[in-house]
Design a protein around this motif. Sequence first.
Motif, PDB file in Angstrom:
ATOM      1  N   THR A 188     -97.311  40.221  21.404  1.00  0.00           N
ATOM      2  CA  THR A 188     -97.148  41.631  21.046  1.00  0.00           C
ATOM      3  C   THR A 188     -98.386  42.442  21.412  1.00  0.00           C
ATOM      4  O   THR A 188     -98.282  43.515  22.022  1.00  0.00           O
ATOM      5  CB  THR A 188     -96.860  41.771  19.543  1.00  0.00           C
ATOM      6  OG1 THR A 188     -97.861  41.083  18.797  1.00  0.00           O
ATOM      7  CG2 THR A 188     -95.513  41.207  19.196  1.00  0.00           C
ATOM      8  N   HIS A 189     -99.559  41.936  21.052  1.00  0.00           N
ATOM      9  CA  HIS A 189    -100.783  42.674  21.364  1.00  0.00           C
ATOM     10  C   HIS A 189    -101.024  42.718  22.869  1.00  0.00           C
ATOM     11  O   HIS A 189    -101.527  43.715  23.397  1.00  0.00           O
ATOM     12  CB  HIS A 189    -101.970  42.041  20.656  1.00  0.00           C
ATOM     13  CG  HIS A 189    -101.899  42.129  19.158  1.00  0.00           C
ATOM     14  ND1 HIS A 189    -101.663  43.312  18.502  1.00  0.00           N
ATOM     15  CD2 HIS A 189    -102.020  41.189  18.186  1.00  0.00           C
ATOM     16  CE1 HIS A 189    -101.643  43.106  17.201  1.00  0.00           C
ATOM     17  NE2 HIS A 189    -101.853  41.829  16.976  1.00  0.00           N
ATOM     18  N   GLY A 190    -100.673  41.629  23.564  1.00  0.00           N
ATOM     19  CA  GLY A 190    -100.848  41.607  25.013  1.00  0.00           C
ATOM     20  C   GLY A 190     -99.938  42.603  25.712  1.00  0.00           C
ATOM     21  O   GLY A 190    -100.352  43.300  26.646  1.00  0.00           O
ATOM     22  N   ALA A 191     -98.674  42.685  25.260  1.00  0.00           N
ATOM     23  CA  ALA A 191     -97.744  43.648  25.849  1.00  0.00           C
ATOM     24  C   ALA A 191     -98.212  45.073  25.590  1.00  0.00           C
ATOM     25  O   ALA A 191     -98.164  45.933  26.481  1.00  0.00           O
ATOM     26  CB  ALA A 191     -96.342  43.426  25.294  1.00  0.00           C
ATOM     27  N   ALA A 192     -98.666  45.331  24.356  1.00  0.00           N
ATOM     28  CA  ALA A 192     -99.161  46.673  24.025  1.00  0.00           C
ATOM     29  C   ALA A 192    -100.361  47.031  24.896  1.00  0.00           C
ATOM     30  O   ALA A 192    -100.474  48.161  25.398  1.00  0.00           O
ATOM     31  CB  ALA A 192     -99.534  46.738  22.546  1.00  0.00           C
ATOM     32  N   ARG A 193    -101.252  46.076  25.088  1.00  0.00           N
ATOM     33  CA  ARG A 193    -102.438  46.334  25.919  1.00  0.00           C
ATOM     34  C   ARG A 193    -102.039  46.622  27.368  1.00  0.00           C
ATOM     35  O   ARG A 193    -102.556  47.553  27.987  1.00  0.00           O
ATOM     36  CB  ARG A 193    -103.355  45.112  25.864  1.00  0.00           C
ATOM     37  CG  ARG A 193    -104.533  45.192  26.814  1.00  0.00           C
ATOM     38  CD  ARG A 193    -105.255  43.862  26.906  1.00  0.00           C
ATOM     39  NE  ARG A 193    -106.310  43.874  27.900  1.00  0.00           N
ATOM     40  CZ  ARG A 193    -106.949  42.788  28.325  1.00  0.00           C
ATOM     41  NH1 ARG A 193    -106.641  41.602  27.823  1.00  0.00           N
ATOM     42  NH2 ARG A 193    -107.899  42.881  29.229  1.00  0.00           N
ATOM     43  N   SER A 194    -101.101  45.838  27.907  1.00  0.00           N
ATOM     44  CA  SER A 194    -100.684  46.028  29.298  1.00  0.00           C
ATOM     45  C   SER A 194    -100.056  47.391  29.517  1.00  0.00           C
ATOM     46  O   SER A 194    -100.356  48.088  30.490  1.00  0.00           O
ATOM     47  CB  SER A 194     -99.697  44.921  29.706  1.00  0.00           C
ATOM     48  OG  SER A 194    -100.294  43.650  29.632  1.00  0.00           O
ATOM     49  N   ILE A 195     -99.166  47.800  28.587  1.00  0.00           N
ATOM     50  CA  ILE A 195     -98.493  49.087  28.742  1.00  0.00           C
ATOM     51  C   ILE A 195     -99.490  50.234  28.580  1.00  0.00           C
ATOM     52  O   ILE A 195     -99.449  51.218  29.330  1.00  0.00           O
ATOM     53  CB  ILE A 195     -97.339  49.198  27.724  1.00  0.00           C
ATOM     54  CG1 ILE A 195     -96.264  48.160  28.057  1.00  0.00           C
ATOM     55  CG2 ILE A 195     -96.735  50.592  27.741  1.00  0.00           C
ATOM     56  CD1 ILE A 195     -95.118  48.129  27.072  1.00  0.00           C
ATOM     57  N   ALA A 196    -100.383  50.127  27.594  1.00  0.00           N
ATOM     58  CA  ALA A 196    -101.375  51.185  27.394  1.00  0.00           C
ATOM     59  C   ALA A 196    -102.273  51.321  28.622  1.00  0.00           C
ATOM     60  O   ALA A 196    -102.579  52.438  29.068  1.00  0.00           O
ATOM     61  CB  ALA A 196    -102.209  50.888  26.150  1.00  0.00           C
ATOM     62  N   LEU A 197    -102.695  50.191  29.185  1.00  0.00           N
ATOM     63  CA  LEU A 197    -103.555  50.229  30.367  1.00  0.00           C
ATOM     64  C   LEU A 197    -102.817  50.829  31.559  1.00  0.00           C
ATOM     65  O   LEU A 197    -103.376  51.649  32.304  1.00  0.00           O
ATOM     66  CB  LEU A 197    -104.044  48.818  30.702  1.00  0.00           C
ATOM     67  CG  LEU A 197    -104.906  48.681  31.962  1.00  0.00           C
ATOM     68  CD1 LEU A 197    -106.170  49.519  31.836  1.00  0.00           C
ATOM     69  CD2 LEU A 197    -105.250  47.222  32.226  1.00  0.00           C
ATOM     70  N   LYS A 198    -101.551  50.430  31.728  1.00  0.00           N
ATOM     71  CA  LYS A 198    -100.783  50.962  32.862  1.00  0.00           C
ATOM     72  C   LYS A 198    -100.588  52.464  32.716  1.00  0.00           C
ATOM     73  O   LYS A 198    -100.659  53.206  33.698  1.00  0.00           O
ATOM     74  CB  LYS A 198     -99.430  50.253  32.948  1.00  0.00           C
ATOM     75  CG  LYS A 198     -98.662  50.583  34.216  1.00  0.00           C
ATOM     76  CD  LYS A 198     -97.454  49.687  34.391  1.00  0.00           C
ATOM     77  CE  LYS A 198     -96.726  49.996  35.698  1.00  0.00           C
ATOM     78  NZ  LYS A 198     -95.554  49.132  35.886  1.00  0.00           N
ATOM     79  N   THR A 199    -100.336  52.930  31.483  1.00  0.00           N
ATOM     80  CA  THR A 199    -100.180  54.362  31.248  1.00  0.00           C
ATOM     81  C   THR A 199    -101.486  55.095  31.556  1.00  0.00           C
ATOM     82  O   THR A 199    -101.489  56.150  32.199  1.00  0.00           O
ATOM     83  CB  THR A 199     -99.764  54.619  29.792  1.00  0.00           C
ATOM     84  OG1 THR A 199     -98.572  53.897  29.499  1.00  0.00           O
ATOM     85  CG2 THR A 199     -99.514  56.103  29.558  1.00  0.00           C
TER      86      THR A 199
END
Length: 616
Positions: free
Chosen positions: A120-131
């Motif tokens: 969950t934290h990894g997915a959140a980090r990936s999406i936030a970084l991509k945004t």
Amino acid sequence: MPTLPPLPMRRFGPASAAPPVPSDPAARRTDWATLSRLLPYLWQYRLRVLVAIVLLVGAKLANVGVPLLLKQLIDAMTVPPGSPAALLVVPVGLLLAYGALRLGNSLLNELRELVFAKATHGAARSIALKTFEHLHALSLRFHLERQTGGMTRDIERGVRGIESLVSFALFNIAATLIEVLLVLTVLATRFDAWFAGITLAALFCYIAWTVWVTEWRIQFRVQANQFDSAAHGKAIDSLLNYETVKYFNNEQFEARRYDESLAALRRAQLKSRSTLSLLNAGQQLIIATGLVAMLWRATEGVAAGRMTLGDLVMVNAFMIQIYIPLNFLGVVYREIKQNLTDLDKMFTLMDRPQEVADAPGAPALQLSGPPAVRFEDVRFAYEPARPILQGVSFEIPPGCTVAVVGPSGAGKSTLSRLLYRFYDVQGGRVSIAGQDVRGVTQQSLRRAIGIVPQDTVLFNDSIAYNIAYGRPGASRAEVEQAARAARIHDFIAALPQGYDTQVGERGLKLSGGEKQRVAIARTLLKDPPVLIFDEATSALDSANERAIQAELRAVAAGKTTLVIAHRLSTVVDAHEILVMDAGRIVERGTHTALLAAGGRYAGMWALQQNNGENGL
């Protein structure tokens, strides 16, 4: 002074209208579409997801086993009083097993959370970084029109929504459905079909009511998000421009604007809260009706001898285990819908198309020394009805300096924006070393250019950080050398914290001249082959301006330099001076030649001399 070769005029067709600013879609994407965007980020951690699901099923099996064991414990107590088996064998063994199942359920749930946390934290980090990366890739047009406060709030809610969404969807709804299936299986195999039928009917009514009311209520969440973003945006904008607020004594005006947004937010929140009460009341009515029907059926079975007391206790325990999670299912479903709304806002930002994008397979800009910069019949407009550049053509030969002067609004600063490719031209061509800037990567293009802008904005960090931003990784000695060249080292060294002095939000702790010298030092540290000075010394006093002009001339030696200036005294040594007016070049030549021509430039020079603005 080197002579400039004649520039062939080449027309690339009429200027087209400025590209439209992409707007957010009017309608929100479907929930399944939003989920489908999220799944690839979670699938990177598919092994953890599968292990978490296995642990989830194991926890639910242990949870369903508790009422079954409780039934055995109750029925076992029907042995004759005083029997050693009742006291020593059956109750002790069942009690230990009961405790083990309870503990196993808790441990499996905690282990599941631990295993899945990285996903969950990894997915959140990936999406936030991509945004974040995508926002930096968007054109200058988007960033000039954005509401920073509202946009950051959308990202914040979206990132927070990812973790809640995954947790609620997988570990609440999925877990509840698994448990309901297990309970229905037990009830259907052990008792008559009425038990399963009542449970299914109550479950169906509960889910239908929850979905229907929540879908109706989601409009209030969307409105609340919009008002929240608007209020946050107004607050951030007002605080960033607090000096302007104070200059015009408009504190109360800003407070009223903020309060209007808060009042609109409050109205949307009250609507959401009142409809929530309706949702909760309906859910409790359905749960209470289902519980009464089940217990009535079980009590009748015990009275008729078809069921034991242990069966009655088991049915009651099953109902409690099912309806307690169901009681939160409305809250969970509501949170999922809200999280999907928040996540959709962030995905909308990610989907915003790039107005200026690299061509597929674009190569890096290739340079082998100071390049030639050419503007060939360039036409450009920010808005279709207001053309800015109308067929501008000129060349800056390798290692030469060309200055552009003219009144405000003539299109001077637009030249630097097109050279940086913040926008694409609508007609003509801009090239560096013969390479069209639209055909090379933006990173390599901007790596080759350095600029000292007219309006210098600094990061809220130390002076050393802001200077080193021109070349991250530069040593302290290199930073100090650039500061000396910009004539700001002595000022920094005299500060109590020296180069570690914090400059404040947007560098507001420094004066305009100090900020501009930091910007000059930052560009000198970058040391690119192409330089742009856009009113680089406009905030400096005459003494410092003369000193820094000498440094800038030394730095520009051997580099291809574009100087945009208002004070003509700063461009007298340029190899060529272009006079712009209304998006066209109306005069060109050296300082001496333009004065001798007695045209527009000569008139500007005379006016500045009379006003004492040229410092001579």
